[in-house]
Structure formats: structure tokens, C-alpha cells
Design a protein around this motif. Structure first.
Motif, short mmCIF file in Angstrom:
data_model
loop_
_atom_site.label_atom_id
_atom_site.label_comp_id
_atom_site.label_asym_id
_atom_site.label_seq_id
_atom_site.Cartn_x
_atom_site.Cartn_y
_atom_site.Cartn_z
N THR A 141 -13.11 1.67 -4.32
CA THR A 141 -13.67 0.62 -3.46
C THR A 141 -12.57 -0.26 -2.90
OG1 THR A 141 -15.76 0.59 -4.69
CG2 THR A 141 -15.24 -1.35 -3.37
N LEU A 142 -11.60 -0.58 -3.73
CA LEU A 142 -10.48 -1.40 -3.28
C LEU A 142 -9.70 -0.68 -2.18
CD1 LEU A 142 -8.74 -3.91 -3.55
CD2 LEU A 142 -7.55 -2.81 -5.48
N ARG A 143 -9.57 0.62 -2.32
CA ARG A 143 -8.85 1.38 -1.30
C ARG A 143 -9.57 1.30 0.04
NH1 ARG A 143 -6.21 7.44 -2.01
NH2 ARG A 143 -4.91 7.32 -0.11
N THR A 144 -10.87 1.40 0.00
CA THR A 144 -11.66 1.28 1.23
C THR A 144 -11.50 -0.10 1.84
OG1 THR A 144 -13.29 2.87 0.40
CG2 THR A 144 -13.98 1.45 2.20
N HIS A 145 -11.50 -1.12 1.00
CA HIS A 145 -11.36 -2.50 1.46
C HIS A 145 -10.01 -2.74 2.12
CE1 HIS A 145 -11.71 -6.86 1.50
NE2 HIS A 145 -10.55 -6.94 0.89
N LEU A 146 -8.97 -2.09 1.64
CA LEU A 146 -7.62 -2.30 2.17
C LEU A 146 -7.41 -1.61 3.51
CD1 LEU A 146 -5.43 -1.93 -1.05
CD2 LEU A 146 -5.97 -4.03 0.20
N ALA A 166 -0.34 -0.23 4.49
CA ALA A 166 0.77 -0.38 5.44
C ALA A 166 1.31 -1.80 5.48
CB ALA A 166 0.29 0.03 6.83
N ASP A 167 0.50 -2.79 5.08
CA ASP A 167 0.95 -4.17 5.18
C ASP A 167 1.57 -4.73 3.92
OD1 ASP A 167 -1.38 -4.24 3.74
OD2 ASP A 167 -2.36 -5.79 4.92
N GLY A 168 1.70 -3.90 2.86
CA GLY A 168 2.45 -4.35 1.70
C GLY A 168 1.69 -4.56 0.41
N THR A 169 0.72 -3.71 0.12
CA THR A 169 -0.01 -3.75 -1.15
C THR A 169 0.11 -2.41 -1.84
OG1 THR A 169 -1.62 -5.38 -0.36
CG2 THR A 169 -2.27 -4.06 -2.25
N VAL A 170 0.39 -2.42 -3.14
CA VAL A 170 0.47 -1.21 -3.94
C VAL A 170 -0.56 -1.31 -5.06
CG1 VAL A 170 1.89 0.10 -5.59
CG2 VAL A 170 2.89 -0.72 -3.44
N THR A 178 -6.70 -1.39 -13.31
CA THR A 178 -6.20 -1.25 -11.94
C THR A 178 -5.18 -2.34 -11.66
OG1 THR A 178 -8.35 -0.36 -11.25
CG2 THR A 178 -6.84 -1.10 -9.52
N LEU A 179 -3.94 -1.93 -11.48
CA LEU A 179 -2.86 -2.85 -11.15
C LEU A 179 -2.75 -2.96 -9.63
CD1 LEU A 179 -0.23 -4.50 -11.74
CD2 LEU A 179 0.98 -2.28 -11.72
N ARG A 180 -2.71 -4.17 -9.13
CA ARG A 180 -2.54 -4.41 -7.70
C ARG A 180 -1.38 -5.39 -7.49
NH1 ARG A 180 -7.21 -6.85 -3.60
NH2 ARG A 180 -5.91 -7.05 -1.74
N VAL A 181 -0.42 -5.01 -6.68
CA VAL A 181 0.68 -5.90 -6.31
C VAL A 181 0.58 -6.13 -4.80
CG1 VAL A 181 3.17 -6.27 -6.26
CG2 VAL A 181 2.12 -5.03 -8.18
N ALA A 201 6.55 -4.69 -3.12
CA ALA A 201 5.37 -4.43 -3.94
C ALA A 201 5.59 -3.24 -4.86
CB ALA A 201 4.15 -4.19 -3.04
N TYR A 202 6.23 -2.19 -4.34
CA TYR A 202 6.48 -1.01 -5.16
C TYR A 202 7.45 -1.31 -6.28
CZ TYR A 202 7.90 3.52 -6.77
OH TYR A 202 8.19 4.58 -7.58
N GLU A 203 8.52 -2.06 -6.00
CA GLU A 203 9.50 -2.39 -7.04
C GLU A 203 8.83 -3.12 -8.20
OE1 GLU A 203 12.69 -1.72 -7.41
OE2 GLU A 203 12.94 -0.64 -5.54
N ILE A 204 8.00 -4.13 -7.88
CA ILE A 204 7.34 -4.90 -8.93
C ILE A 204 6.33 -4.04 -9.68
CG2 ILE A 204 5.96 -6.93 -9.43
CD1 ILE A 204 8.82 -7.52 -8.51
N ALA A 205 5.55 -3.23 -8.95
CA ALA A 205 4.59 -2.35 -9.61
C ALA A 205 5.29 -1.39 -10.56
CB ALA A 205 3.78 -1.58 -8.56
#
Length: 214
Positions: A141-146, A166-170, A178-181, A201-205
Motif C-alpha cells: 500500500t505504501l508503494r502505491t501511495h508513493l 524518484a524523489d528520495g524515499t527508500v 517496514t523501514l522507510r527513510v 536515503a539509501y545510505e541511511i537505510a
């Protein structure tokens, strides 16, 4: 050391290209902090920890949670996103003029830690689901929302399902959490290495997952 294939504004870390895209190496400072900082934090499957006094828990609408979990706080692994270890990693990667302050919340079994930086906001969150089916549903669901997203490879997500916007969420799913950065509140280029929002976002995740995998 984790590596990741993506386009960045900085020069290639090793001067090489593969498939027309540059490889970004995790920054030396971040890797050093991670290697020194995750001891004793507990594995992802660690049991619930007592919630901070400033946080309150509530069950998600329509979700049946065991009575013991309705009053429990975030697990030790969820609390990791706001731990001294990850705070140190954020500081090492971004080298801000001021040490970042954080604010936290715990509602509907979603633990959120917001890093207030001089240049913007970096938001880390962990959704704790009661079972694998619920976790997968939330993840999807989160993927759809993003909106438009790209799947992370197994290597990029350390063997777990994951995707990035594309705008900076991993987002990465591991063992019902579910981890979200979210780096969308940061500049287009951050820190000494001029990391894009997606790379930040990827580095922190990656750092959080590295601690969870210990």
C-alpha cells in the motif's frame, strides 16, 4: 562495504562505470561509524521495548492486536532508527554545522524519528505489523501511495524486498517490519559528498539494515 548502482552528482567513487551508471560507495565515515556502533542493539526480532514517556500507542483501525501489544511500545529494533548509533551515522554522512536534533512519535504501531537538520528534515520510520500478511499489505500500500517506484535488488536491500521513489524515499520490508527513510525534505545535494536525496536515503537505510542484521 555496501555498494549500490545509481546515478549521482559527485564523481564516481572508484572512477569506473558499469552499464552506463555510476557506482556509489558508502562513505568511509558512515561505514566506520556503523562498524563501531551497532554492538548490543539486538536483532530485528527483539521483543518490544517500553515506549518513551512522550509516546503513546494505539492500534490501527480494523487491526486486531493482542492485548499485550496494544500497550507495548516500539521494539528495540524500531527504536534503532533514533539511536545514538544511527544519529552518529547521519552526522558522519552529512557533516552538519550543528548536531541534528530529533523528535519522535509512536502511533498505530508506527515509530517515527525526524532528524531536524540545518538544511532540512530527514524522516525515518518503522511500521510494526502483527503478522507477515499485514506487513506485506502495508508495504504494498505504501508503494502505491508513493507513486512511481523502482525495486531494489536483493543485494541493495541486503536480501529483503525493497523499493525507492524518484524523489528520495527508500522502503525495505524485513521480518514484519517496514523501514522507510524519507529524504524528500532535504536539498537535492547534501553533505560533503553532495549526495542526492535517493542516495542519502539509501545510505541511511543500509546503515539501519546493517545493524538489524548483526
Amino acid at each position: 562495504m555496501n555498494t549500490r548502482e545509481r546515478t549521482v552528482s559527485a564523481a564516481p567513487a572508484n572512477g569506473q562505470r558499469r552499464g552506463g551508471r555510476r557506482f556509489l560507495l558508502a562513505t568511509t565515515a558512515a561505514v566506520g561509524a556503523l562498524a563501531a556502533g551497532c554492538a548490543g542493539t539486538g536483532h530485528l526480532s527483539a521483543g518490544p521495548a517500553r515506549a518513551p514517556a512522550s509516546l503513546s500507542a494505539s492500534a490501527a483501525p480494523g487491526m486486531r492486536m493482542p492485548a499485550s501489544e496494544q500497550t507495548a511500545g516500539p521494539s528495540a529494533s524500531a527504536l534503532m532508527v533514533c539511536s545514538p548509533e544511527i544519529r552518529k551515522d547521519v552526522t558522519s554522512i552529512l557533516a552538519p554545522l550543528k548536531v541534528p536534533t530529533t523528535t519522535t512519535s509512536w502511533t498505530d504501531h508506527l515509530y517515527t524519528c525526524t532528524y531536524q537538520l540545518p538544511t532540512g528534515r530527514l524522516v525515518l520510520s518503522v511500521k510494526e505489523s502483527p503478522d507477515p500478511a499485514s506487513a506485506t499489505a502495508y508495504f504494498d500500500t505504501l508503494r502505491t501511495h508513493l507513486g512511481r517506484t523502482t525495486a531494489l535488488t536483493a543485494a541493495q536491500a541486503l536480501g529483503n524486498p525493497g523499493y525507492e521513489s524518484a524523489d528520495g524515499t527508500v522502503v525495505v520490508l524485513k521480518d514484519g517490519k517496514t523501514l522507510r527513510v524519507d529524504a524528500t525534505g532535504m536539498p537535492t545535494a547534501s553533505g560533503p559528498h553532495q549526495l542526492s536525496r535517493g542516495d542519502l536515503a539509501y545510505e541511511i537505510a543500509s546503515d539501519v539494515l546493517g545493524c538489524w542484521n548483526e
